[in-house]
Design a protein around this motif. Structure first.
Motif, PDB file in Angstrom:
ATOM      1  N   TYR A  50      27.838  46.767  16.975  1.00  0.00           N
ATOM      2  CA  TYR A  50      26.334  47.238  17.149  1.00  0.00           C
ATOM      3  C   TYR A  50      25.938  47.855  18.544  1.00  0.00           C
ATOM      4  O   TYR A  50      26.374  47.272  19.562  1.00  0.00           O
ATOM      5  N   ILE A  51      25.442  49.034  18.308  1.00  0.00           N
ATOM      6  CA  ILE A  51      24.944  49.815  19.523  1.00  0.00           C
ATOM      7  C   ILE A  51      23.343  49.725  19.438  1.00  0.00           C
ATOM      8  O   ILE A  51      22.835  50.089  18.362  1.00  0.00           O
ATOM      9  N   ASN A  52      22.580  49.033  20.134  1.00  0.00           N
ATOM     10  CA  ASN A  52      21.125  48.621  19.945  1.00  0.00           C
ATOM     11  C   ASN A  52      20.385  49.405  21.096  1.00  0.00           C
ATOM     12  O   ASN A  52      21.025  49.334  22.198  1.00  0.00           O
ATOM     13  N   PHE A  53      19.416  50.160  20.769  1.00  0.00           N
ATOM     14  CA  PHE A  53      18.639  50.712  21.714  1.00  0.00           C
ATOM     15  C   PHE A  53      17.077  50.699  21.469  1.00  0.00           C
ATOM     16  O   PHE A  53      16.802  50.592  20.055  1.00  0.00           O
ATOM     17  N   THR A  54      16.314  50.467  22.405  1.00  0.00           N
ATOM     18  CA  THR A  54      14.774  50.278  22.190  1.00  0.00           C
ATOM     19  C   THR A  54      14.043  51.463  22.839  1.00  0.00           C
ATOM     20  O   THR A  54      14.406  51.663  23.767  1.00  0.00           O
ATOM     21  N   LEU A  55      13.150  51.740  21.810  1.00  0.00           N
ATOM     22  CA  LEU A  55      12.617  52.911  22.340  1.00  0.00           C
ATOM     23  C   LEU A  55      10.774  52.620  22.133  1.00  0.00           C
ATOM     24  O   LEU A  55      10.253  51.915  21.111  1.00  0.00           O
ATOM     25  N   ARG A  56      10.079  53.107  23.284  1.00  0.00           N
ATOM     26  CA  ARG A  56       8.637  52.949  23.327  1.00  0.00           C
ATOM     27  C   ARG A  56       7.918  54.245  23.245  1.00  0.00           C
ATOM     28  O   ARG A  56       8.132  55.117  24.104  1.00  0.00           O
ATOM     29  N   ARG A  57       6.946  54.369  22.284  1.00  0.00           N
ATOM     30  CA  ARG A  57       6.317  55.645  22.207  1.00  0.00           C
ATOM     31  C   ARG A  57       5.445  56.044  23.101  1.00  0.00           C
ATOM     32  O   ARG A  57       4.653  55.149  23.655  1.00  0.00           O
ATOM     33  N   HIS A  58       5.614  57.142  23.432  1.00  0.00           N
ATOM     34  CA  HIS A  58       4.502  57.579  24.520  1.00  0.00           C
ATOM     35  C   HIS A  58       3.298  57.937  24.074  1.00  0.00           C
ATOM     36  O   HIS A  58       3.026  58.562  22.734  1.00  0.00           O
ATOM     37  N   ILE A  59       1.698  57.345  24.275  1.00  0.00           N
ATOM     38  CA  ILE A  59       0.656  57.268  23.679  1.00  0.00           C
ATOM     39  C   ILE A  59      -0.336  58.356  24.080  1.00  0.00           C
ATOM     40  O   ILE A  59      -1.143  58.768  23.223  1.00  0.00           O
ATOM     41  N   PHE A  60       0.203  59.229  25.055  1.00  0.00           N
ATOM     42  CA  PHE A  60      -0.696  60.063  25.588  1.00  0.00           C
ATOM     43  C   PHE A  60      -1.151  61.506  24.467  1.00  0.00           C
ATOM     44  O   PHE A  60      -2.086  61.984  24.222  1.00  0.00           O
ATOM     45  N   PHE A  61      -0.037  61.778  23.739  1.00  0.00           N
ATOM     46  CA  PHE A  61      -0.086  62.781  22.724  1.00  0.00           C
ATOM     47  C   PHE A  61      -0.841  62.309  21.821  1.00  0.00           C
ATOM     48  O   PHE A  61      -1.869  63.119  21.319  1.00  0.00           O
TER      49      PHE A  61
ATOM     50  N   THR B  68      -5.676  62.408  18.322  1.00  0.00           N
ATOM     51  CA  THR B  68      -6.125  61.700  17.340  1.00  0.00           C
ATOM     52  C   THR B  68      -7.354  60.983  18.069  1.00  0.00           C
ATOM     53  O   THR B  68      -8.276  60.873  17.314  1.00  0.00           O
ATOM     54  N   TYR B  69      -7.151  60.102  18.911  1.00  0.00           N
ATOM     55  CA  TYR B  69      -8.245  59.257  19.273  1.00  0.00           C
ATOM     56  C   TYR B  69      -9.534  59.701  19.909  1.00  0.00           C
ATOM     57  O   TYR B  69     -10.723  59.395  19.659  1.00  0.00           O
ATOM     58  N   PHE B  70      -9.132  60.795  20.690  1.00  0.00           N
ATOM     59  CA  PHE B  70     -10.199  61.474  21.507  1.00  0.00           C
ATOM     60  C   PHE B  70     -11.200  62.180  20.367  1.00  0.00           C
ATOM     61  O   PHE B  70     -12.402  62.273  20.412  1.00  0.00           O
TER      62      PHE B  70
ATOM     63  N   ARG C 192       5.073  56.972   3.846  1.00  0.00           N
ATOM     64  CA  ARG C 192       4.020  56.541   2.867  1.00  0.00           C
ATOM     65  C   ARG C 192       4.353  55.123   2.812  1.00  0.00           C
ATOM     66  O   ARG C 192       4.753  54.530   1.809  1.00  0.00           O
ATOM     67  N   VAL C 193       4.178  54.380   3.898  1.00  0.00           N
ATOM     68  CA  VAL C 193       4.174  53.049   3.839  1.00  0.00           C
ATOM     69  C   VAL C 193       2.940  52.211   3.203  1.00  0.00           C
ATOM     70  O   VAL C 193       1.931  52.773   3.055  1.00  0.00           O
ATOM     71  N   SER C 194       3.373  50.908   2.722  1.00  0.00           N
ATOM     72  CA  SER C 194       2.406  50.192   1.934  1.00  0.00           C
ATOM     73  C   SER C 194       1.433  49.491   2.764  1.00  0.00           C
ATOM     74  O   SER C 194       0.684  48.532   2.183  1.00  0.00           O
ATOM     75  N   TYR C 195       1.671  49.357   4.122  1.00  0.00           N
ATOM     76  CA  TYR C 195       0.961  48.356   4.882  1.00  0.00           C
ATOM     77  C   TYR C 195       0.079  49.576   5.801  1.00  0.00           C
ATOM     78  O   TYR C 195       0.272  50.664   5.933  1.00  0.00           O
ATOM     79  N   ILE C 196      -0.958  48.896   6.369  1.00  0.00           N
ATOM     80  CA  ILE C 196      -1.953  49.429   7.380  1.00  0.00           C
ATOM     81  C   ILE C 196      -1.304  49.624   8.761  1.00  0.00           C
ATOM     82  O   ILE C 196      -0.990  48.540   9.385  1.00  0.00           O
ATOM     83  N   LYS C 197      -1.563  50.735   9.425  1.00  0.00           N
ATOM     84  CA  LYS C 197      -1.018  50.959  10.496  1.00  0.00           C
ATOM     85  C   LYS C 197      -2.187  50.841  11.546  1.00  0.00           C
ATOM     86  O   LYS C 197      -3.420  50.926  11.005  1.00  0.00           O
ATOM     87  N   ALA C 198      -1.898  50.709  12.683  1.00  0.00           N
ATOM     88  CA  ALA C 198      -2.855  50.810  13.729  1.00  0.00           C
ATOM     89  C   ALA C 198      -3.838  51.985  14.016  1.00  0.00           C
ATOM     90  O   ALA C 198      -5.091  51.786  14.188  1.00  0.00           O
ATOM     91  N   VAL C 199      -3.384  53.080  13.854  1.00  0.00           N
ATOM     92  CA  VAL C 199      -4.136  54.337  14.020  1.00  0.00           C
ATOM     93  C   VAL C 199      -4.995  54.623  12.411  1.00  0.00           C
ATOM     94  O   VAL C 199      -6.029  54.851  12.788  1.00  0.00           O
ATOM     95  N   ASP C 200      -4.757  53.876  11.562  1.00  0.00           N
ATOM     96  CA  ASP C 200      -5.178  53.723  10.191  1.00  0.00           C
ATOM     97  C   ASP C 200      -6.711  52.951  10.654  1.00  0.00           C
ATOM     98  O   ASP C 200      -7.885  53.223   9.995  1.00  0.00           O
ATOM     99  N   ILE C 201      -6.596  51.730  11.243  1.00  0.00           N
ATOM    100  CA  ILE C 201      -7.639  50.933  11.744  1.00  0.00           C
ATOM    101  C   ILE C 201      -8.618  51.779  12.480  1.00  0.00           C
ATOM    102  O   ILE C 201      -9.867  51.950  11.977  1.00  0.00           O
ATOM    103  N   TYR C 202      -8.195  52.268  13.276  1.00  0.00           N
ATOM    104  CA  TYR C 202      -9.059  52.924  14.408  1.00  0.00           C
ATOM    105  C   TYR C 202     -10.022  54.360  13.363  1.00  0.00           C
ATOM    106  O   TYR C 202     -10.946  54.423  13.672  1.00  0.00           O
TER     107      TYR C 202
END
Length: 474
Positions: free
Chosen positions: A256-267, A272-274, A321-331
């Motif tokens: 296994y080659i595992n790698f972790t990615l963290r998303r940039h929030i500024f975009f 979206t948020y502003f 098209r996921v069946s659960y609620i995302k954090a951006v959906d809540i906001y």
């Protein structure tokens, strides 16, 4: 005499023919030497040896490719062949949230020993070959589990290298681009971190025939420091290994080659948020607009609602098209509810205002029906002056209290006229005061109580929601 001359002539011809042959042979040897000199060989009469052909024959003889059956693995029917693997990641090309996959370009290297390829060497130097020899010998059948697409680069030739050492150790390296599936969890999107895995496994050989392992542990995986992604920050690469079981074929070694990615929030803050926050704040402007300005408040409310709907649609278009609620959906949906409630707030204000105006109109009509006509003299007992709007003045009624026809002195017509004029002036001044008081009261009532409370409740509630949201997801 003629016979003697003929004999001499024949001898002369034979000598001349012999000299011509010697001259031709000498010329042929000279031209061959010159030609050899043009190609870099010394001017000697030795035969030029084709080293390329002799080296090719020597290589086939050393490796003995034709003397063995390379369709079988090394040490067939014996212990499992250890095959070490190391990987150098050249680039992480793309991450797709819609398809839930990633694309990676890497150098994949295999290490094993095949005694059938050993050869004698006094210098202990290895021999390097390209991909043409790979088709003639045995190589591990490693494949990428859960891969969607993969290919070996072939510009300008196949990017394959085979290096054979005298003791039979083999290094097999190739440059591959692979697109593999990545199970992503978007419940915290876009404040999420994703862990993707690239899996390597032998396709045909179980752990009894072939043992895959990382050649140098965690150091078997190396990456380029210049690797970067537009939306993600690469946090960590690491390797693991374990056995995988298939019910029909058995156990296999899997790397296994595992790698972790963290998303940039500024975009997403900018896109979206502003905008969503500004739309909610814009909907609050209607609380300061006069409730009688129906077109202004209605158009403002509808505009903010439609804009929020567009923002929500744009975000979901770039997501699976996921069946659960995302954090951006809540906001976004909470912001949409705030905007929608501001429209409902004005609907309530407008309805209550209409109901109250209807009641006031009925009261005025009822008071007008019950009012008495105005008297123009003082000959009637207990009469009062009537205001311009048809109602009696309380001050004027009190001023005439206690006066009866019996108590009132007999005044002359001139005195009666003077009193009527005086009372009329008093009625005019009293009516002016009541009209000014009514205007100030109506100005105070233009700002409805619901608007006043909404100016504090809506911003306060939205600020509390933002504090809870960002503390929970950040």
């Amino acid at each position: 005499m003629p016979y003697y001359i003929k004999f001499l002539f024949l001898i002369f011809c034979l000598i001349l023919i012999g000299e011509c042959r010697k001259h031709k042979s000498r010329k042929r040897r000279w031209s061959g030497a010159v030609e050899s000199h043009k190609h870099g060989a010394p001017l000697t009469g030795k035969k030029i040896v084709d080293n390329t052909k002799s080296h090719k024959v020597k290589t086939d003889h050393l490796l003995r490719v034709d003397d063995h059956d390379f369709t079988m693995r090394p040490a067939f029917a014996g212990p499992a062949v250890p095959v070490g693997v190391d990987v150098q990641v050249e680039s992480l090309d793309s991450i797709s949230e819609v398809d839930m996959d990633f694309t990676m370009t890497l150098y994949l290297r295999h290490y094993w020993k095949d005694e059938r390829l050993s050869f004698p060497s006094t210098t202990n130097k290895s021999m390097t070959f390209d991909g043409r020899l790979v088709k003639k010998i045995w190589v591990p059948d490693v494949f990428f589990v859960h891969s969607k697409r993969s290919f070996i680069h072939d510009t300008t030739t196949e990017n394959i290298m085979l290096r054979v050492f005298p003791d039979g150790h083999v290094l097999y390296s190739l440059r591959v681009t692979v697109t593999a599936a990545c199970n992503m969890d978007f419940s915290r999107f876009p404040l999420d971190s994703q862990t993707c895995t690239l899996e390597l496994e032998s396709y045909a050989y179980t752990d009894e025939d072939l043992m895959l392992y990382w050649k140098s542990g965690d150091e078997s995986l190396s990456t380029d420091d210049r690797i970067s992604l537009s939306q993600f920050l690469i946090q960590k690469f690491h390797t693991t290994s374990r056995l995988a079981f298939y019910s029909s074929t058995g156990w296999y070694n899997r790397l296994y080659i595992n790698f972790t990615l963290r998303r940039h929030i500024f975009f997403f803050l900018l896109q979206t948020y502003f905008p969503a926050t500004l739309m909610v704040m814009l909907s609050w402007v209607s609380f300061w607009i006069d409730r009688r300005a129906v077109p202004a408040r209605v158009s403002l409310g509808i505009t903010t609602v439609l804009t929020m709907s567009t923002i929500i649609t744009g975000v979901n278009a770039s997501m699976p098209r996921v069946s659960y609620i995302k954090a951006v959906d809540i906001y976004l949906w909470v912001s949409f509810v705030f905007v929608f409630l501001s429209v409902l707030e004005y609907a309530a204000v407008n309805y209550l205002t209409t109901v109250r105006d209807g009641k006031d109109r009925k009261l005025r009509e009822k008071a007008r029906e019950q009012s008495l006509p105005c008297t123009c003299g003082m000959s009637h007992t207990g009469t009062g002056m009537v205001d311009g709007d048809g109602t009696y003045s309380e001050a004027d009624t009190n001023s005439l209290a206690g006066y009866t026809r019996a108590d009132a002195p007999e005044d002359t017509p001139e005195k009666q006229e003077h009193m009527v004029v005086h009372l009329s002036l008093d009625n005019e001044s009293t009516g002016t005061k009541k009209k000014a008081r009514f205007r100030s009261f109506s100005l105070m009532q233009n700002t409805h109580a619901i608007d006043t409370y909404s100016r504090m409740i809506f911003p306060g509630s939205y600020i509390i929601f933002n504090l809870i949201y960002w503390s929970a997801y950040c």
